[in-house]
Design an enzyme around this catalytic site. Structure first.
Site, PDB file in Angstrom:
ATOM      1  N   SER A 123       0.842  -1.209   0.000  1.00 32.89           N
ATOM      2  CA  SER A 123       0.000   0.000   0.000  1.00 32.89           C
ATOM      3  C   SER A 123       0.875   1.255   0.000  1.00 32.89           C
ATOM      4  CB  SER A 123      -0.902   0.003   1.243  1.00 32.89           C
ATOM      5  OG  SER A 123      -1.650   1.208   1.322  1.00 32.89           O
ATOM      6  N   ILE A 159       3.155   4.283   0.121  1.00 31.90           N
ATOM      7  CA  ILE A 159       4.562   4.539  -0.203  1.00 31.90           C
ATOM      8  C   ILE A 159       5.285   3.236  -0.541  1.00 31.90           C
ATOM      9  CG2 ILE A 159       6.760   5.305   0.794  1.00 31.90           C
ATOM     10  CD1 ILE A 159       5.044   7.406   2.406  1.00 31.90           C
ATOM     11  N   ASP A 170       4.336  -9.996   9.330  1.00 32.55           N
ATOM     12  CA  ASP A 170       4.110  -9.008  10.386  1.00 32.55           C
ATOM     13  C   ASP A 170       5.484  -8.617  10.923  1.00 32.55           C
ATOM     14  OD1 ASP A 170       3.607  -7.549  12.642  1.00 32.55           O
ATOM     15  OD2 ASP A 170       2.265  -9.011  13.577  1.00 32.55           O
ATOM     16  N   VAL A 171       5.893  -7.378  10.659  1.00 36.04           N
ATOM     17  CA  VAL A 171       7.262  -6.972  11.026  1.00 36.04           C
ATOM     18  C   VAL A 171       7.488  -6.941  12.536  1.00 36.04           C
ATOM     19  CG1 VAL A 171       7.634  -5.642   8.897  1.00 36.04           C
ATOM     20  CG2 VAL A 171       6.730  -4.480  10.935  1.00 36.04           C
ATOM     21  N   TYR A 201       3.151   8.124  17.733  1.00 34.02           N
ATOM     22  CA  TYR A 201       3.665   8.040  16.358  1.00 34.02           C
ATOM     23  C   TYR A 201       4.978   8.828  16.211  1.00 34.02           C
ATOM     24  CZ  TYR A 201       3.686   8.370  11.248  1.00 34.02           C
ATOM     25  OH  TYR A 201       4.044   8.303   9.918  1.00 34.02           O
ATOM     26  N   LYS A 237       8.821   7.528  15.349  1.00 35.81           N
ATOM     27  CA  LYS A 237       9.569   7.994  14.174  1.00 35.81           C
ATOM     28  C   LYS A 237      10.858   8.714  14.575  1.00 35.81           C
ATOM     29  CE  LYS A 237       6.778   6.344  11.078  1.00 35.81           C
ATOM     30  NZ  LYS A 237       7.214   5.262  10.193  1.00 35.81           N
TER      31      LYS A 237
HETATM   32  P1  NAI Z   1      -0.256   2.828   4.204  1.00 40.27           P
HETATM   33  O1  NAI Z   1      -1.185   2.571   5.335  1.00 40.27           O
HETATM   34  O2  NAI Z   1      -0.809   3.220   2.889  1.00 40.27           O
HETATM   35  O3  NAI Z   1       0.688   1.551   3.991  1.00 40.27           O
HETATM   36  C1  NAI Z   1       1.313   0.931   5.079  1.00 40.27           C
HETATM   37  C2  NAI Z   1       1.364  -0.573   4.808  1.00 40.27           C
HETATM   38  O4  NAI Z   1       2.046  -1.166   5.921  1.00 40.27           O
HETATM   39  C3  NAI Z   1      -0.031  -1.226   4.728  1.00 40.27           C
HETATM   40  O5  NAI Z   1      -0.145  -2.034   3.577  1.00 40.27           O
HETATM   41  C4  NAI Z   1      -0.107  -2.065   5.989  1.00 40.27           C
HETATM   42  O6  NAI Z   1      -0.839  -3.247   5.830  1.00 40.27           O
HETATM   43  C5  NAI Z   1       1.368  -2.355   6.238  1.00 40.27           C
HETATM   44  N1  NAI Z   1       1.618  -2.731   7.626  1.00 40.27           N
HETATM   45  C6  NAI Z   1       1.080  -2.183   8.754  1.00 40.27           C
HETATM   46  N2  NAI Z   1       1.506  -2.849   9.824  1.00 40.27           N
HETATM   47  C7  NAI Z   1       2.339  -3.832   9.384  1.00 40.27           C
HETATM   48  C8  NAI Z   1       3.070  -4.862  10.016  1.00 40.27           C
HETATM   49  N3  NAI Z   1       3.018  -5.036  11.344  1.00 40.27           N
HETATM   50  N4  NAI Z   1       3.837  -5.676   9.252  1.00 40.27           N
HETATM   51  C9  NAI Z   1       3.874  -5.523   7.899  1.00 40.27           C
HETATM   52  N5  NAI Z   1       3.170  -4.606   7.236  1.00 40.27           N
HETATM   53  C10 NAI Z   1       2.420  -3.754   7.978  1.00 40.27           C
HETATM   54  O7  NAI Z   1       0.768   3.912   4.757  1.00 40.27           O
HETATM   55  P2  NAI Z   1       1.791   4.897   4.003  1.00 40.27           P
HETATM   56  O8  NAI Z   1       1.229   6.240   4.095  1.00 40.27           O
HETATM   57  O9  NAI Z   1       2.209   4.330   2.715  1.00 40.27           O
HETATM   58  O10 NAI Z   1       3.013   4.852   5.025  1.00 40.27           O
HETATM   59  C11 NAI Z   1       4.203   4.130   4.763  1.00 40.27           C
HETATM   60  C12 NAI Z   1       5.252   4.557   5.758  1.00 40.27           C
HETATM   61  O11 NAI Z   1       5.546   5.939   5.579  1.00 40.27           O
HETATM   62  C13 NAI Z   1       4.826   4.396   7.221  1.00 40.27           C
HETATM   63  O12 NAI Z   1       5.923   3.960   7.975  1.00 40.27           O
HETATM   64  C14 NAI Z   1       4.400   5.772   7.602  1.00 40.27           C
HETATM   65  O13 NAI Z   1       4.506   5.995   8.987  1.00 40.27           O
HETATM   66  C15 NAI Z   1       5.401   6.615   6.816  1.00 40.27           C
HETATM   67  N6  NAI Z   1       4.945   7.982   6.594  1.00 40.27           N
HETATM   68  C16 NAI Z   1       3.828   8.243   5.847  1.00 40.27           C
HETATM   69  C17 NAI Z   1       3.417   9.548   5.663  1.00 40.27           C
HETATM   70  C18 NAI Z   1       2.229   9.911   4.859  1.00 40.27           C
HETATM   71  O14 NAI Z   1       1.885  11.106   4.828  1.00 40.27           O
HETATM   72  N7  NAI Z   1       1.576   8.996   4.190  1.00 40.27           N
HETATM   73  C19 NAI Z   1       4.151  10.668   6.262  1.00 40.27           C
HETATM   74  C20 NAI Z   1       5.301  10.268   6.994  1.00 40.27           C
HETATM   75  C21 NAI Z   1       5.678   8.984   7.157  1.00 40.27           C
END
Ligand code: NAI
Length: 257
Positions: free
Chosen positions: A18, A20, A64-65, A156, A160
């Site tokens: 999903s 990023i 699951d990380v 959160y 980070k």
């Molecule tokens: P998203 O929710 O679209 O994707 C995150 C993915 O990680 C999901 O597919 C979810 O199933 C997976 N996930 C969650 N827990 C997990 C686990 N225990 N083991 C394996 N997979 C797991 O989120 P997004 O927005 O793509 O975020 C990606 C990263 O970027 C995250 O670490 C988030 O904190 C970071 N981030 C995102 C920002 C944003 O504005 N979207 C801003 C700053 C950081």
């Protein structure tokens, strides 16, 4: 496996199904590298599978990380069945926007478990696998909320901020192993996580604070990840956190006079 296939670097992307992480998987494949799309969510994995299709250079992994045994086993299985890892991108993460006074120990631990401990476990296991190969790279997804105090981000933001310091420590410890470790701190990026968390009001507030006056795209972050993975482009960069945030963390005053 053909010769070209076996020499193409294999990159493990957690949270790859999903947002990023998915954009990183896409960008890795566009580079001609191979990707392992690892995620805990079966529906997200199914949707990623549908979008990316079946390809020899792509593997899907349920992971699951935050589960140490699962991480140890997944890295070993990927190495054995898909070939030697050249890099990882730790994008798996969960977010909570909740006032400090309402943040329970349970919520705090859940966020730390995935974002901080999970990032560590995958980095540690990948480093054991990649050590001594040369040009190994680890890229961790931090956040601007790990650099400055954003409202509602006690758990959160702490997770980070931890990722940013952990990146520095790992850069130091893994440099002799031939592995660079860097982080990306995105600002607001249009992903499913953010769509769920940001109200219209929050969206307007973010846009107001970002000099480029827009949300970033997952591809904006993925291209920074590709830069950090590629030793030809970033071979002397380690221990750093690159903000991909439209200028959010670099600026304050908007008007003068
Ligand atoms: P998203 O929710 O679209 O994707 C995150 C993915 O990680 C999901 O597919 C979810 O199933 C997976 N996930 C969650 N827990 C997990 C686990 N225990 N083991 C394996 N997979 C797991 O989120 P997004 O927005 O793509 O975020 C990606 C990263 O970027 C995250 O670490 C988030 O904190 C970071 N981030 C995102 C920002 C944003 O504005 N979207 C801003 C700053 C950081």
């Amino acid at each position: 496996m053909s010769n070209a296939m076996s020499t193409a670097p294999a990159i493990l992307v957690t949270g790859g199904a999903s947002g990023i992480g998915f954009a990183v998987v896409d960008a890795v494949l566009a580079e001609g590298w191979r990707a392992i799309c690892a995620d805990v969510s079966e529906p997200n994995l199914a949707s990623a599978r549908e979008k990316l299709g079946h390809r020899a250079e792509l593997r899907f992994e349920h992971l699951d990380v935050a589960d140490e045994d699962a991480v140890v086993s997944a890295v070993a299985t990927c190495e054995r069945e898909f070939g030697p890892l050249a890099g990882i991108v730790n994008s798996a993460g969960i977010a909570r926007d909740i006032p400090a006074l309402e943040t329970s120990a349970k919520i705090f631990r859940q966020v730390l478990d995935v974002n901080l401990l999970g990032t560590f476990l995958v980095a540690r296991e990948a480093a054991k696998a990649m050590r001594g190969r040369g040009d190994g790279a680890i890229v961790n997804l931090a956040s601007v909320s790990g650099l400055v105090g954003n409202q509602g981000r006690t758990a959160y933001g702490s997770s980070k901020g931890g990722v940013i310091v952990m990146t520095q420590v790992l850069a130091l410890e893994f440099a002799p192993l031939g592995i660079r470790v860097n982080a990306i701190a995105p600002g607001p990026i249009d992903t499913p996580m953010v769509k769920e968390m940001h109200s219209e009001k929050a969206r307007a507030a973010w846009i107001d604070l970002v000099p480029q006056q827009r949300y970033g795209t997952p591809a904006d972050v993925a291209s920074a990840a590709v830069f950090l993975l590629d030793a030809r482009k970033s071979g002397y960069v380690t221990g750093q956190t690159i903000c991909v945030d439209g200028g959010f963390t670099a600026t304050r005053l908007r008007t003068s006079g």
